[in-house]
Design an enzyme around this catalytic site. Structure first.
Site, PDB file in Angstrom:
ATOM      1  N   ALA A 326       0.898  -1.210  -0.122  1.00  0.00           N
ATOM      2  CA  ALA A 326      -0.060   0.354  -0.305  1.00  0.00           C
ATOM      3  C   ALA A 326       0.413   1.291  -0.359  1.00  0.00           C
ATOM      4  O   ALA A 326       0.747   2.210  -0.525  1.00  0.00           O
ATOM      5  CB  ALA A 326      -1.180   0.107   1.496  1.00  0.00           C
ATOM      6  N   HIS A 450      16.325   6.076  26.585  1.00  0.00           N
ATOM      7  CA  HIS A 450      16.480   4.290  27.061  1.00  0.00           C
ATOM      8  C   HIS A 450      15.205   3.693  28.306  1.00  0.00           C
ATOM      9  O   HIS A 450      14.911   4.881  29.201  1.00  0.00           O
ATOM     10  CB  HIS A 450      17.649   3.957  28.564  1.00  0.00           C
ATOM     11  CG  HIS A 450      17.590   2.469  29.306  1.00  0.00           C
ATOM     12  ND1 HIS A 450      18.321   2.316  27.850  1.00  0.00           N
ATOM     13  CD2 HIS A 450      18.001   3.036  30.450  1.00  0.00           C
ATOM     14  CE1 HIS A 450      18.348   0.670  29.359  1.00  0.00           C
ATOM     15  NE2 HIS A 450      18.196   1.556  30.732  1.00  0.00           N
TER      16      HIS A 450
HETATM   17  P1  FAD Z   1      -6.100  -0.747  -4.840  1.00  0.00           P
HETATM   18  O1  FAD Z   1      -5.712  -1.718  -3.312  1.00  0.00           O
HETATM   19  O2  FAD Z   1      -6.506  -2.984  -5.013  1.00  0.00           O
HETATM   20  O3  FAD Z   1      -7.262  -0.289  -5.641  1.00  0.00           O
HETATM   21  C1  FAD Z   1      -7.184  -0.759  -6.306  1.00  0.00           C
HETATM   22  C2  FAD Z   1      -8.823  -0.267  -7.075  1.00  0.00           C
HETATM   23  O4  FAD Z   1      -9.422   0.299  -8.108  1.00  0.00           O
HETATM   24  C3  FAD Z   1     -10.205  -0.505  -6.757  1.00  0.00           C
HETATM   25  O5  FAD Z   1     -10.471  -0.286  -5.160  1.00  0.00           O
HETATM   26  C4  FAD Z   1     -11.022  -1.107  -7.949  1.00  0.00           C
HETATM   27  O6  FAD Z   1     -11.726  -1.980  -7.335  1.00  0.00           O
HETATM   28  C5  FAD Z   1     -10.349  -0.300  -9.136  1.00  0.00           C
HETATM   29  N1  FAD Z   1     -11.180  -0.301 -10.234  1.00  0.00           N
HETATM   30  C6  FAD Z   1      -9.654  -1.942 -10.531  1.00  0.00           C
HETATM   31  N2  FAD Z   1     -10.177  -1.844 -12.066  1.00  0.00           N
HETATM   32  C7  FAD Z   1     -11.697  -1.023 -12.354  1.00  0.00           C
HETATM   33  C8  FAD Z   1     -11.916   0.245 -12.966  1.00  0.00           C
HETATM   34  N3  FAD Z   1     -11.663  -0.505 -14.671  1.00  0.00           N
HETATM   35  N4  FAD Z   1     -12.926   1.279 -13.187  1.00  0.00           N
HETATM   36  C9  FAD Z   1     -12.750   2.035 -11.989  1.00  0.00           C
HETATM   37  N5  FAD Z   1     -12.423   1.018 -10.687  1.00  0.00           N
HETATM   38  C10 FAD Z   1     -12.093   0.161 -10.958  1.00  0.00           C
HETATM   39  N6  FAD Z   1      -0.364  -4.192   1.738  1.00  0.00           N
HETATM   40  C11 FAD Z   1       0.549  -3.591   2.467  1.00  0.00           C
HETATM   41  O7  FAD Z   1       1.482  -2.729   2.547  1.00  0.00           O
HETATM   42  N7  FAD Z   1       0.717  -3.666   4.209  1.00  0.00           N
HETATM   43  C12 FAD Z   1      -0.259  -4.958   4.374  1.00  0.00           C
HETATM   44  O8  FAD Z   1      -0.436  -4.758   5.962  1.00  0.00           O
HETATM   45  C13 FAD Z   1      -0.854  -5.146   3.419  1.00  0.00           C
HETATM   46  N8  FAD Z   1      -2.060  -6.391   4.215  1.00  0.00           N
HETATM   47  C14 FAD Z   1      -2.711  -7.192   2.687  1.00  0.00           C
HETATM   48  C15 FAD Z   1      -3.713  -7.985   3.845  1.00  0.00           C
HETATM   49  C16 FAD Z   1      -4.387  -8.838   2.381  1.00  0.00           C
HETATM   50  C17 FAD Z   1      -5.347  -9.230   2.988  1.00  0.00           C
HETATM   51  C18 FAD Z   1      -4.171  -8.302   1.228  1.00  0.00           C
HETATM   52  C19 FAD Z   1      -5.448  -8.603   0.340  1.00  0.00           C
HETATM   53  C20 FAD Z   1      -3.312  -7.202   1.089  1.00  0.00           C
HETATM   54  C21 FAD Z   1      -1.954  -6.985   1.821  1.00  0.00           C
HETATM   55  N9  FAD Z   1      -1.234  -5.346   1.179  1.00  0.00           N
HETATM   56  C22 FAD Z   1      -0.784  -5.035   2.133  1.00  0.00           C
HETATM   57  C23 FAD Z   1      -1.012  -5.671  -0.251  1.00  0.00           C
HETATM   58  C24 FAD Z   1      -2.313  -3.782  -0.495  1.00  0.00           C
HETATM   59  O9  FAD Z   1      -3.312  -4.496   0.164  1.00  0.00           O
HETATM   60  C25 FAD Z   1      -2.011  -3.549  -1.622  1.00  0.00           C
HETATM   61  O10 FAD Z   1      -0.811  -3.501  -2.561  1.00  0.00           O
HETATM   62  C26 FAD Z   1      -2.335  -2.202  -1.977  1.00  0.00           C
HETATM   63  O11 FAD Z   1      -4.352  -1.328  -1.584  1.00  0.00           O
HETATM   64  C27 FAD Z   1      -2.375  -1.825  -3.327  1.00  0.00           C
HETATM   65  O12 FAD Z   1      -3.182  -0.489  -3.775  1.00  0.00           O
HETATM   66  P2  FAD Z   1      -3.762   0.486  -5.240  1.00  0.00           P
HETATM   67  O13 FAD Z   1      -3.925   1.374  -4.850  1.00  0.00           O
HETATM   68  O14 FAD Z   1      -2.480  -0.198  -6.388  1.00  0.00           O
HETATM   69  O15 FAD Z   1      -4.944  -0.775  -5.389  1.00  0.00           O
END
Ligand code: FAD
Ligand code: AMP
Length: 471
Positions: A326, A450
């Site tokens: 994230a 500390h």
């Molecule tokens: P996403 O969060 O996947 O968001 C993408 C968004 O785009 C979604 O809301 C989707 O609906 C939208 N979308 C897709 N296609 C379209 C379209 N064509 N039109 C409109 N909307 C669309 N990462 C960490 O850093 N720390 C953690 O502790 C961690 N824990 C995790 C635990 C789990 C169980 C999981 C599954 C993941 C975890 N991650 C963690 C990974 C993290 O969630 C992702 O790396 C992060 O969410 C990526 O962000 P993003 O904005 O790239 O994509």
């Protein structure tokens, strides 16, 4: 047709952060996400908020309290009788946290005057974005720039097809309403280990089946071995070299077939979680005329400014190369927004921390001993055990160690690995040090309060030069 300086597709930690930064820089911005809840309400925050980082950490925290209550409080002289698990309340708490933070994102978008739209976005020629809205209608926006932040989704494998009941993905494993007696997890990566910890603490017998022979190959193998030993002692049955080849529903249970060095094996579980990685969501993104380049894994290749092969179209986060995290998505979002606004902005991809939120936690940044050896880089190392820290003793958190790797010529810190309580918080100091190109000597000469767990970093930095005081 409405026109925008920037249209961001996706409102996860990449997309909504990029949209806010664009708006701060005076760009007229829209942010589109297709995610809706069961009632049709728009859902912001993407994977991270709704089915990733936040819900998993909420359950890890709750289950850690339960585990401590049952196993660790007695050592502090606190005894409790009649402690009970109320999973419904635990899950409600998770939902409330997600709901509150989701409202927070909506408020931030409003405050920054970002137009938030709910619908599926598709790229059209000439930087237009077609949005299929929930009510079935379509709206087309004209954008000067587009940021693709469409994230990722769990990988599915034919040998264990999801059925929403006995076989689920990570999202399903966050919403169990009963503690499975026997829980199988395919994949012993970050997500598998975190979810395995949650349910093991709440009472499940957990078996993790991992195809690779190496545990956490991307992590430093010394600290990874420490984590494996600890999780095994906690009751997680981690089987390496175990490739799942099939599943069969048997009444309310599932039989899993896997092969290891001894041949074909079978195990029965009440629930099976498939946690074999995530794939980018970059298909069905554009009309046929849009030739958006994607690599073999479906990720969008971008240059140092986050720009794809198409002019004015940028990509960030899980949809692009690099660790699926994230904070990586958010920082890329900020950098791309600033690049669009004409500022010189880039992020240091060598300085992205990774954390596994088990207990103890594993956190690291930079090179591992294995990667330094492979590159032929000469290094010195210093390590310090939690056992020798007064604060760790007081907290009853004596398991773990800190290891610092520094260039043997320049003393510049090349990697830091922490296995122990609060590693996720402690790693921030190491990341800051590396951002400022600090030497181990810089850290060794920095005064640490500390007693704190951060003193373990200080002592490890001293140990690089063979002069740790307390070990
Ligand atoms: P996403 O969060 O996947 O968001 C993408 C968004 O785009 C979604 O809301 C989707 O609906 C939208 N979308 C897709 N296609 C379209 C379209 N064509 N039109 C409109 N909307 C669309 N990462 C960490 O850093 N720390 C953690 O502790 C961690 N824990 C995790 C635990 C789990 C169980 C999981 C599954 C993941 C975890 N991650 C963690 C990974 C993290 O969630 C992702 O790396 C992060 O969410 C990526 O962000 P993003 O904005 O790239 O994509
Ligand atoms: P991560 O990418 O960190 O989420 O980890 C996913 C893990 O799942 C990797 O370590 C893979 O080796 C593992 N994996 C993938 N397919 C299988 C399979 N069929 N059986 C067991 N493990 C698998």
């Amino acid at each position: 047709m409405k026109t925008f300086d920037v249209v961001v597709i996706g409102a996860g930690p990449g997309g909504y952060v990029a949209a806010i930064r664009c708006a701060q820089l005076g760009l007229k911005t829209a942010c589109v996400d297709k995610w809706q809840d069961d009632t049709g309400k728009a859902v912001l925050g993407g994977t991270c908020l709704n089915v990733g980082c936040i819900p998993s950490k909420a359950l890890l925290e709750s289950s850690h309290h339960y585990h401590n209550l049952k196993h660790n409080f007695a050592a502090h002289g606190i005894s409790v009788t009649g402690a009970k698990l109320d999973l419904a309340t635990m899950q409600k708490r998770r939902e409330t946290i997600i709901g509150n933070l989701g409202q927070g994102i909506a408020g931030l978008l409003r405050k920054n005057k970002v137009t938030s739209l709910c619908g599926h976005a598709r790229l059209l020629p000439q930087n237009q974005v077609e949005i299929s809205l929930a009510d079935g209608t379509k709206e087309t926006l004209q954008a000067k720039n587009i940021i693709i932040a469409t994230g990722s989704t769990p990988v599915e494998i034919p040998s264990a097809p999801l059925n929403g009941d006995t076989i689920v993905d990570s999202s399903g494993a966050l919403t169990f309403t009963r503690v499975p007696k026997r829980l199988g997890i395919v994949g012993a990566g970050v997500i598998g280990l975190e979810l395995g910890s949650v349910w093991s603490r709440l009472g499940s017998e957990v078996v993790l089946l991992e195809a690779l022979d190496t545990f956490l190959p991307a992590a430093d193998q010394q600290v990874a071995a420490g984590l494996r030993k600890s999780l095994t002692a906690q009751g997680l049955d981690i089987r390496l070299g175990a490739r799942v080849s099939g599943t069969r529903k048997k009444g309310k249970k599932v039989t899993v077939t896997y092969s290891d060095a001894k041949g074909e094996q079978k195990l029965d579980f009440d629930r099976l979680v498939v946690a074999v990685g995530r794939r980018p969501v970059t298909d069905q993104l554009g009309a046929d005329e849009i030739v958006l380049e994607r690599d073999q894994t479906g990720r969008i290749p971008v240059n140092a400014q986050g720009q794809s092969n198409l002019p004015g179209i940028y990509a960030i986060g899980d949809a692009t190369a690099g660790p699926m995290l994230a904070h990586k998505a958010s920082e890329e979002g900020v950098a791309v927004a600033e690049a669009i606004a004409g500022q010189a902005s880039k992020i240091d991809h060598d300085c992205i921390p990774g954390v596994i939120y088990t207990h103890p936690e594993l956190a690291w940044v930079g090179e591992t001993e294995e990667s330094l050896k492979a590159a032929g880089t000469k290094y010195r190392k210093g390590s310090f055990p939690y056992l020798a820290s007064g604060r760790a003793q007081g907290a009853g958190e004596t398991e773990g160690m800190v290891k610092i790797l520094a260039d043997s010529q320049t003393d510049r810190i090349l990697g830091v690995h922490i296995f122990g309580a609060q590693a996720s918080e402690l790693i921030a100091e190491a990341v800051t040090a590396m951002e400022f190109s600090a030497s181990a000597e810089d850290l060794a000469r920095t005064i640490h309060a500390h007693p704190t767990l951060a003193e373990t970093l200080h002592e490890a930095a001293l140990a690089v030069d063979g002069r740790a005081i307390h070990f």
